[in-house]
Design an enzyme around this catalytic site. Sequence first.
Site, PDB file in Angstrom:
ATOM      1  N   GLU A  88      60.175 101.208  70.527  1.00 52.36           N
ATOM      2  CA  GLU A  88      61.404 101.534  69.794  1.00 52.36           C
ATOM      3  C   GLU A  88      62.554 100.915  70.587  1.00 52.36           C
ATOM      4  O   GLU A  88      62.928  99.775  70.352  1.00 52.36           O
ATOM      5  CB  GLU A  88      61.575 103.048  69.645  1.00 52.36           C
ATOM      6  CG  GLU A  88      62.802 103.443  68.847  1.00 52.36           C
ATOM      7  CD  GLU A  88      63.115 104.928  68.952  1.00 52.36           C
ATOM      8  OE1 GLU A  88      63.829 105.405  68.070  1.00 52.36           O
ATOM      9  OE2 GLU A  88      62.688 105.595  69.914  1.00 52.36           O
ATOM     10  N   ASP A 166      61.090 110.892  61.930  1.00 54.35           N
ATOM     11  CA  ASP A 166      61.536 111.128  63.297  1.00 54.35           C
ATOM     12  C   ASP A 166      62.062 112.565  63.354  1.00 54.35           C
ATOM     13  O   ASP A 166      61.321 113.493  63.074  1.00 54.35           O
ATOM     14  CB  ASP A 166      62.578 110.096  63.735  1.00 54.35           C
ATOM     15  CG  ASP A 166      62.636 109.953  65.259  1.00 54.35           C
ATOM     16  OD1 ASP A 166      61.893 110.664  65.958  1.00 54.35           O
ATOM     17  OD2 ASP A 166      63.410 109.132  65.756  1.00 54.35           O
TER      18      ASP A 166
END
Length: 226
Positions: A88, A166
């Site tokens: 990420e 998320d």
Amino acid sequence: MPALAAGFDEAEQDGLCRVGIAYSLLRSQSATEAEAIVTDLTTIRPHRLVALSVDGDEKVAGRTGEKFRGAFGIAARAGLHRTVHAGESSGPDGVWDALDLLQAERIDHGVRAIEDDALLARLIDDRISLGVCPRSNVTLGIYPDWASHPIRRLVDAGVLVTLNTDDPAPLGTTLDVDWAVTADRFGFDLADMVGFAQRSIDASFADVDLKRDLTTELLTVSAALR
């Protein structure tokens, strides 16, 4: 953890979904602390514990795969599943470390694997899924906008991509909203969305019977929508 498990037991008895717990180490912890924690977890085996993870800001912590190799080795030998937050804020190197050093069976995020063709081939060959969270990636500035996000390219390349939120509360979203927005932004049709759902079942650490039941339910629902 017993209190969490008891709450999940009660929720399941009320007809809500079955939940398994993935215990997440923090990147800021030491190798010694991590190994002690995982040794305790694998000795006690708390109810509903199914996996080990590691989380935290990759950009701040740097590459921590080597530091946690021992802890994840203990987990693997004890039969715990392994998933790793990687790729990420870190680049493809974070995903390589997760695979090669931490024996990851699944990658949380992993979107920056798109930058490395050899890594894409590894993910495809080893059937490692990526838990992709487009809204989070855009909100946190990993990509400047939805159009820049590589989810379509990852799917078209043959990577096993699942679609996730998320952290839904701080991001102000829900899973169904993000599925609808992603379908609209990237032109995914019903068959594509059924594929995301099926891959999420396959990539989960649920037992064989639950995966079978969920797949049957998915096929029934998707057939009724066609």
